[in-house]
Scaffold this motif. Structure first.
Motif, PDB file in Angstrom:
ATOM      1  N   PRO A 102       1.086  -1.309  -0.382  1.00 49.48           N
ATOM      2  CA  PRO A 102       0.033  -0.207  -0.242  1.00 49.48           C
ATOM      3  C   PRO A 102       0.247   1.298   0.229  1.00 49.48           C
ATOM      4  CG  PRO A 102      -0.509  -1.586   1.313  1.00 49.48           C
ATOM      5  CD  PRO A 102       0.437  -2.036   1.052  1.00 49.48           C
ATOM      6  N   GLU A 103       2.148   0.868   0.253  1.00 50.60           N
ATOM      7  CA  GLU A 103       2.879   2.406   0.489  1.00 50.60           C
ATOM      8  C   GLU A 103       3.854   3.066  -1.195  1.00 50.60           C
ATOM      9  OE1 GLU A 103       2.386   4.776   3.059  1.00 50.60           O
ATOM     10  OE2 GLU A 103       0.398   4.026   3.284  1.00 50.60           O
ATOM     11  N   ALA A 104       3.803   1.898  -1.820  1.00 50.44           N
ATOM     12  CA  ALA A 104       4.508   1.709  -2.903  1.00 50.44           C
ATOM     13  C   ALA A 104       4.385   3.065  -3.373  1.00 50.44           C
ATOM     14  CB  ALA A 104       4.417   0.573  -3.289  1.00 50.44           C
ATOM     15  N   ARG A 105       6.183   3.189  -4.237  1.00 50.34           N
ATOM     16  CA  ARG A 105       5.503   4.567  -4.941  1.00 50.34           C
ATOM     17  C   ARG A 105       5.656   4.828  -5.966  1.00 50.34           C
ATOM     18  NH1 ARG A 105       7.206   8.923  -1.576  1.00 50.34           N
ATOM     19  NH2 ARG A 105       7.037   8.820   0.784  1.00 50.34           N
ATOM     20  N   VAL A 106       6.139   4.910  -6.912  1.00 52.63           N
ATOM     21  CA  VAL A 106       5.955   4.738  -8.532  1.00 52.63           C
ATOM     22  C   VAL A 106       6.269   6.305  -9.281  1.00 52.63           C
ATOM     23  CG1 VAL A 106       4.871   4.287 -10.222  1.00 52.63           C
ATOM     24  CG2 VAL A 106       4.396   2.829  -8.231  1.00 52.63           C
ATOM     25  N   VAL A 107       6.926   6.268 -10.099  1.00 55.98           N
ATOM     26  CA  VAL A 107       7.066   7.654 -11.208  1.00 55.98           C
ATOM     27  C   VAL A 107       6.963   6.739 -12.529  1.00 55.98           C
ATOM     28  CG1 VAL A 107       8.453   9.244 -11.982  1.00 55.98           C
ATOM     29  CG2 VAL A 107       8.637   8.861  -9.382  1.00 55.98           C
ATOM     30  N   TYR A 108       6.297   7.213 -12.928  1.00 55.64           N
ATOM     31  CA  TYR A 108       6.054   7.179 -14.738  1.00 55.64           C
ATOM     32  C   TYR A 108       6.717   7.988 -15.571  1.00 55.64           C
ATOM     33  CZ  TYR A 108       1.800   4.371 -13.337  1.00 55.64           C
ATOM     34  OH  TYR A 108       1.413   2.745 -13.318  1.00 55.64           O
ATOM     35  N   VAL A 109       8.070   7.865 -16.253  1.00 59.58           N
ATOM     36  CA  VAL A 109       8.294   9.019 -16.849  1.00 59.58           C
ATOM     37  C   VAL A 109       8.203   8.347 -18.789  1.00 59.58           C
ATOM     38  CG1 VAL A 109      10.903   9.240 -17.733  1.00 59.58           C
ATOM     39  CG2 VAL A 109      10.351   8.682 -15.472  1.00 59.58           C
ATOM     40  N   ASP A 110       7.909   9.671 -19.179  1.00 58.30           N
ATOM     41  CA  ASP A 110       7.743   8.934 -21.059  1.00 58.30           C
ATOM     42  C   ASP A 110       8.359  10.628 -21.850  1.00 58.30           C
ATOM     43  OD1 ASP A 110       6.242   6.558 -22.657  1.00 58.30           O
ATOM     44  OD2 ASP A 110       6.468   8.938 -23.659  1.00 58.30           O
ATOM     45  N   VAL A 111       9.135  10.130 -22.944  1.00 58.15           N
ATOM     46  CA  VAL A 111       9.701  11.279 -23.839  1.00 58.15           C
ATOM     47  C   VAL A 111       8.100  12.420 -23.890  1.00 58.15           C
ATOM     48  CG1 VAL A 111       9.611  10.055 -25.958  1.00 58.15           C
ATOM     49  CG2 VAL A 111      11.223  12.172 -24.912  1.00 58.15           C
ATOM     50  N   GLU A 112       6.988  10.957 -24.279  1.00 57.80           N
ATOM     51  CA  GLU A 112       5.533  11.455 -25.235  1.00 57.80           C
ATOM     52  C   GLU A 112       5.390  12.420 -23.627  1.00 57.80           C
ATOM     53  OE1 GLU A 112       5.236  12.178 -28.095  1.00 57.80           O
ATOM     54  OE2 GLU A 112       6.636  10.333 -28.781  1.00 57.80           O
ATOM     55  N   ALA A 113       5.008  14.153 -24.131  1.00 57.32           N
ATOM     56  CA  ALA A 113       4.591  15.331 -23.401  1.00 57.32           C
ATOM     57  C   ALA A 113       2.926  14.771 -23.404  1.00 57.32           C
ATOM     58  CB  ALA A 113       4.603  16.382 -24.668  1.00 57.32           C
ATOM     59  N   GLU A 114       2.305  14.248 -24.840  1.00 58.63           N
ATOM     60  CA  GLU A 114       0.517  14.124 -24.155  1.00 58.63           C
ATOM     61  C   GLU A 114       0.851  13.053 -23.481  1.00 58.63           C
ATOM     62  OE1 GLU A 114      -2.486  12.943 -27.122  1.00 58.63           O
ATOM     63  OE2 GLU A 114      -0.518  12.724 -28.223  1.00 58.63           O
ATOM     64  N   ALA A 115       1.125  11.695 -23.243  1.00 57.12           N
ATOM     65  CA  ALA A 115       1.204  10.515 -22.105  1.00 57.12           C
ATOM     66  C   ALA A 115       1.313  11.497 -21.153  1.00 57.12           C
ATOM     67  CB  ALA A 115       1.925   9.707 -22.985  1.00 57.12           C
TER      68      ALA A 115
END
Length: 273
Positions: A102-115
């Motif tokens: 439940p305390e997991a941390r996630v960062v999403y990274v993408d080069v596409e600005a729209e995403a």
């Protein structure tokens, strides 16, 4: 997400050619494509009607691997590089791992600005999860991003997730060195979740036509030999069953032998030594 920030990201996303990120989003069941993508997508499906199945196998591997790391190995931090668009008909990475941790941390990274704009709108004020714009070819910018540093603590294990990303990075950019820079930013006990398309001799009929389509109309692809995919795991100890056909990595249900033997793409998970 502030309205002006979203508008800026969306404004940066305007283009006049088919987009690989949006096409992948459609292949795994989303509604991300624009009119400019439709022709290339139609030709892709004509050349190889099985492409959506392969894309979904890649997506399902990522979810299985993330769940396995959270449930069985207690991993609580994930950096998803080249995350693409969120999905609506299947769980996303943060939803899978927070169900286990439940305390997991996630960062999403993408080069596409729209995403990135779609992710930030979707996430809202979700605790411990964020999305940033960044390129796998620029590890320093990603690792030094304020949102990344505010979310992840690199003194503790972090799982790097790169599923289907490096086939879009040419040899001249040295993707192995790029991976090494991300790896070296993590501590021992961290993990790597990676999948990669293999060279066309492992594909069905139509492979060269698919690669030509991507090269000429979308974004060049760079499938690799299996031995070159294994190089990404230098500095890691592979978890069982090693690097295998994507659907054969710890499947939820038995996989037909012919599907396990069909290596259009391979996948694996490693633990940093």
């Amino acid at each position: 997400m502030a309205t002006e920030e979203k508008e800026q990201l969306m404004g940066d996303a305007v283009d006049d050619r088919p987009n690989a990120c949006r096409i992948y989003g459609r292949l795994i069941g989303g509604d991300t494509v624009r009119a400019v993508d439709e022709g290339a997508l139609s030709r892709l499906l004509t050349i190889n009607p099985g492409t959506p199945a392969v894309a979904r196998e890649n997506r399902q591997f990522m979810l299985r691997a993330a769940r396995t790391l959270a449930r069985e190995y207690g991993v609580r931090q994930f950096l998803d590089l080249g995350c693409g668009f969120p999905t609506g008909d299947t769980p996303n990475l943060h939803e899978v791992v927070t169900a286990e941790q439940p305390e997991a941390r996630v960062v999403y990274v993408d080069v596409e600005a729209e995403a990135v704009a779609v992710w930030r709108h979707r996430l809202g004020d979700t605790k411990n999860v964020t999305a940033v714009r960044g390129a796998v070819q620029d590890p320093s910018a990603v690792l030094g991003n304020a949102r990344v540093l505010a979310t992840l603590d690199f003194a503790h294990p972090v799982a790097l997730v790169l599923t289907g990303v490096f086939p879009f990075v040419p040899d001249e950019d040295d993707p192995w060195a790029l991976l090494g820079r991300f790896r070296d930013a993590t501590c021992p006990g961290s993990h790597l979740v990676l999948s990669h398309a293999l060279t066309s001799e492992d594909w069905p009929v139509g492979a060269e036509e698919v690669l030509r389509l991507y090269r000429e109309e979308i974004q060049p692809m760079h499938p690799r030999l299996e031995r070159d995919v294994l190089r990404f795991f230098e500095g890691y100890e592979l978890l069982e069953p090693g690097v295998v056909a994507t659907p054969a990595w710890r499947p939820d249900e038995p996989v037909a032998p012919e599907l396990a033997a069909f290596k259009r793409a391979v996948a694996g998970v490693g633990r940093r030594i």
